[in-house]
Enzyme design. Structure first.
Site, short mmCIF file in Angstrom:
data_model
loop_
_atom_site.label_atom_id
_atom_site.label_comp_id
_atom_site.label_asym_id
_atom_site.label_seq_id
_atom_site.Cartn_x
_atom_site.Cartn_y
_atom_site.Cartn_z
N HIS A 70 0.80 -1.24 0.00
CA HIS A 70 0.00 0.00 0.00
C HIS A 70 0.83 1.27 0.00
O HIS A 70 0.27 2.37 -0.08
CB HIS A 70 -0.94 0.02 1.21
CG HIS A 70 -0.23 0.31 2.50
ND1 HIS A 70 0.53 -0.63 3.15
CD2 HIS A 70 -0.14 1.44 3.23
CE1 HIS A 70 1.05 -0.09 4.23
NE2 HIS A 70 0.66 1.16 4.31
C1 UD1 Z 1 -1.81 5.41 6.25
C2 UD1 Z 1 -0.44 5.77 6.84
C3 UD1 Z 1 0.51 4.59 6.67
C4 UD1 Z 1 -0.08 3.32 7.22
C5 UD1 Z 1 -1.44 3.09 6.58
C6 UD1 Z 1 -2.09 1.84 7.17
C7 UD1 Z 1 0.16 8.16 6.68
C8 UD1 Z 1 1.07 9.12 6.01
N1 UD1 Z 1 0.17 6.92 6.19
O1 UD1 Z 1 -1.60 5.28 4.85
O2 UD1 Z 1 1.71 4.87 7.38
O3 UD1 Z 1 0.79 2.25 6.94
O4 UD1 Z 1 -2.28 4.22 6.83
O5 UD1 Z 1 -3.18 1.43 6.43
O6 UD1 Z 1 -0.52 8.53 7.63
N2 UD1 Z 1 -8.86 5.55 1.87
C9 UD1 Z 1 -10.12 5.03 1.79
N3 UD1 Z 1 -10.76 4.67 2.94
C10 UD1 Z 1 -10.17 4.81 4.15
C11 UD1 Z 1 -8.89 5.36 4.24
C12 UD1 Z 1 -8.23 5.72 3.08
O7 UD1 Z 1 -10.68 4.87 0.72
O8 UD1 Z 1 -10.80 4.44 5.17
C13 UD1 Z 1 -8.16 5.91 0.63
C14 UD1 Z 1 -8.33 7.35 0.26
O9 UD1 Z 1 -8.48 7.43 -1.13
C15 UD1 Z 1 -6.99 7.97 0.62
C16 UD1 Z 1 -6.02 6.82 0.47
O10 UD1 Z 1 -6.78 5.65 0.78
O11 UD1 Z 1 -6.67 9.07 -0.17
C17 UD1 Z 1 -4.85 6.92 1.40
O12 UD1 Z 1 -5.29 7.09 2.74
P1 UD1 Z 1 -4.38 7.88 3.81
O13 UD1 Z 1 -5.02 7.85 5.13
O14 UD1 Z 1 -3.96 9.17 3.28
O15 UD1 Z 1 -3.04 7.01 3.88
P2 UD1 Z 1 -2.82 5.43 3.83
O16 UD1 Z 1 -2.28 5.10 2.48
O17 UD1 Z 1 -4.00 4.68 4.33
#
Ligand code: UD1
Length: 374
Positions: free
Chosen positions: A210
Site C-alpha cells: 500500500h
Molecule cells: C496510512 C499511513 C501509513 C499506514 C497506513 C495503514 C500516513 C502518512 N500513512 O496510509 O503509514 O501504513 O495508513 O493502512 O498517515 N482511503 C479510503 N478509505 C479509508 C482510508 C483511506 O478509501 O478508510 C483511501 C483514500 O483514497 C486515501 C487513500 O486511501 O486518499 C490513502 O489514505 P491515507 O489515510 O492518506 O493514507 P494510507 O495510504 O492509508
C-alpha cells in the site's frame, strides 16, 4: 486516593488501533488511578479500515470522532490539528498518548505539545533514515516533541539519543501491537481463516502492498505481473488497501484475471489468521514485519529499507528492496526457510501495555507541567 489521571489517546488509522487497544484495556483495569478518553481522527473511515477493528478488539466506540477523512498530507494534518485543539482545551487531559507514525500521530503530537500538554509517543525511536517516506517525518517530529518516549526495539534508544532526546524520557516497554496479537491468538486460531478461503495451512502466499513509493507508479504493475507468475505454483492472496485498489483501477490492471486472488481489506482476526497459517508474507507494511517475526512466518519486505531492523537481524524478515522482479525468488526463499524461524524480541511478550501504564502511574509530568504554567 487522588483524582484519577486523565489519559487521552489519539488514533487515526488501522495500525494505530492494534497499538492502542491493549493500553485502553490496561487503563480500564485501573479505574481508581486512570480515566481514559479515546479520540479517533477519522483518517481511516471505511468500515473495513476502521469500525471492524474497534468491534473485534473490544475497544468500544471512540469517545470523540473528528471525521478528517482523506486529503493531501497538509490538509489531513491541518484538519486533525484544527479539530483536536478545541477538544484538548475542553477536556484538559493530563497526558496525551499518540501511537505509531501516521499523519494523525504527527498532528496530535504537535497540537498537544503546543498546548503544553505532556505527550507520550508509543513506538518511539524507529527510523528508516529515508525522508521520502511520510512516516519518517512523522516519527521524527512526534519524537522531538514527546515527553515520554515508549520504545519497543533495541536500536530505538540510540536513534533517539543521537537526535538529542533525554535519556530519562526513554522507556523500553515492549511492543503493544504484539500484546494485541498475544491476546487474540486463541480467537485468531479458532476462526480457521484458511479453511474459510479453501486453503491449506502453509499452502499460500499472503500479500499486502500500500505504500505510495510502490503503488502510486509503474512498480505496481510489475509487482502484479510477478505475483501472477508466482500464483501458477502457489496461491497468492492479496487483501487490497483502498489506495492500492484505486491505483490498480486507474492503471487498468485486472490482477484477479491474471490469477492473483484480490480481496477487500480484511478484519484483524481474519487477516492474522491468514498470516499465521501462510507459507510466507510479502509486504511493504511496518507492523506486519513485526507480527510475522513474532509468529515465525517468513516475511519478504518489498522496500529498500526498514525502520524495524531487528526483524531482519532475527532472520524472519528479508528485505527484497523496492524491486518487484525479486518477487520471483520468494517461493525458493520460502522453501529455504522451512523449519521456521521462531524468534523473540525482549518486550514482545504480551505485557507492554502494563509497562506503559506503570510508567504513566509513576510519572510526575502532569504536576511538573502544571507547576511550570502557574
Ligand atoms: C496510512 C499511513 C501509513 C499506514 C497506513 C495503514 C500516513 C502518512 N500513512 O496510509 O503509514 O501504513 O495508513 O493502512 O498517515 N482511503 C479510503 N478509505 C479509508 C482510508 C483511506 O478509501 O478508510 C483511501 C483514500 O483514497 C486515501 C487513500 O486511501 O486518499 C490513502 O489514505 P491515507 O489515510 O492518506 O493514507 P494510507 O495510504 O492509508
Amino acid at each position: 486516593m487522588g483524582t484519577p489521571l486523565k489519559i487521552l489517546s489519539v488514533v487515526g488509522t488501522r495500525p494505530n488501533f492494534m497499538k492502542t487497544a491493549p493500553i485502553v484495556a490496561e487503563l480500564a483495569r485501573r479505574p481508581d488511578a486512570f480515566e481514559h478518553v479515546l479520540v479517533h481522527t477519522g483518517q481511516h473511515y471505511d468500515d473495513a479500515m476502521s469500525r471492524v477493528f474497534f468491534e473485534e478488539l473490544g475497544v468500544g466506540h471512540p469517545d470523540h470522532m473528528l471525521n478528517v477523512g482523506s486529503g493531501s498530507h497538509a490538509q489531513q494534518t491541518a484538519r486533525v490539528m484544527e479539530r483536536l485543539e478545541p477538544l484538548l482545551l475542553e477536556l484538559e487531559p493530563d497526558i496525551v498518548l499518540v501511537p505509531g507514525d501516521v499523519n494523525s500521530t504527527l498532528a496530535a503530537s504537535l497540537v498537544a505539545a503546543k498546548l503544553r500538554l505532556p505527550v507520550g509517543h508509543v513506538e518511539a525511536g524507529l527510523r528508516s533514515f529515508d525522508r521520502t517516506m511520510p512516516e519518517e517525518i512523522n516519527r521524527i517530529v512526534a519524537d522531538s516533541v514527546a515527553d515520554l518516549l515508549f520504545i519497543h526495539s533495541p536500536e530505538a534508544r540510540g536513534n533517539l539519543l543521537r537526535e538529542g532526546a533525554s535519556a530519562q524520557a526513554i522507556h523500553e516497554v515492549g511492543n503493544t501491537m504484539i500484546d494485541t496479537l498475544v491476546a487474540m491468538l486463541p480467537r485468531i486460531r479458532d476462526e480457521d481463516a484458511p479453511a474459510r478461503h479453501g486453503l491449506t495451512r502453509g499452502g499460500y502466499l499472503l500479500v499486502t502492498l500500500h505504500r505510495p513509493a510502490l503503488v502510486d507508479g509503474a512498480l505496481l504493475g510489475d509487482a502484479v505481473t510477478q505475483l501472477a507468475a508466482v500464483a501458477r505454483e502457489l496461491p497468492v492472496l492479496f487483501p487490497c488497501h483502498p489506495r492500492t485498489r484505486a491505483a490498480l483501477e486507474a492503471m487498468g490492471i485486472d490482477a484477479q484475471d491474471m490469477g492473483v486472488r484480490l480481496m477487500d481489506p480484511l478484519g484483524y482476526l481474519e487477516f492474522m489468521g491468514l498470516v499465521e497459517a501462510s507459507a510466507g508474507v510479502l509486504t511493504d507494511s511496518g507492523g506486519i514485519q513485526e507480527e510475522t517475526t513474532h509468529l515465525g512466518i517468513p516475511c519478504f519486505t518489498l522496500r529498500d529499507n526498514t525502520e524495524r531492523p531487528v526483524t531482519v537481524e532475527l532472520g524472519s524478515n528479508t528485505l527484497l528492496g523496492l524491486a518487484p522482479e525479486r518477487i520471483a525468488e520468494v517461493p525458493a526463499l520460502i522453501a529455504a526457510a522451512s523449519g521456521g524461524v521462531r524468534s523473540t524480541v525482549p518486550g514482545w511478550d504480551g505485557h507492554a501495555a502494563e509497562r506503559i501504564v506503570d510508567v504513566l502511574a509513576e510519572s510526575d509530568l502532569p504536576e511538573r507541567v502544571l507547576a511550570s504554567r502557574l
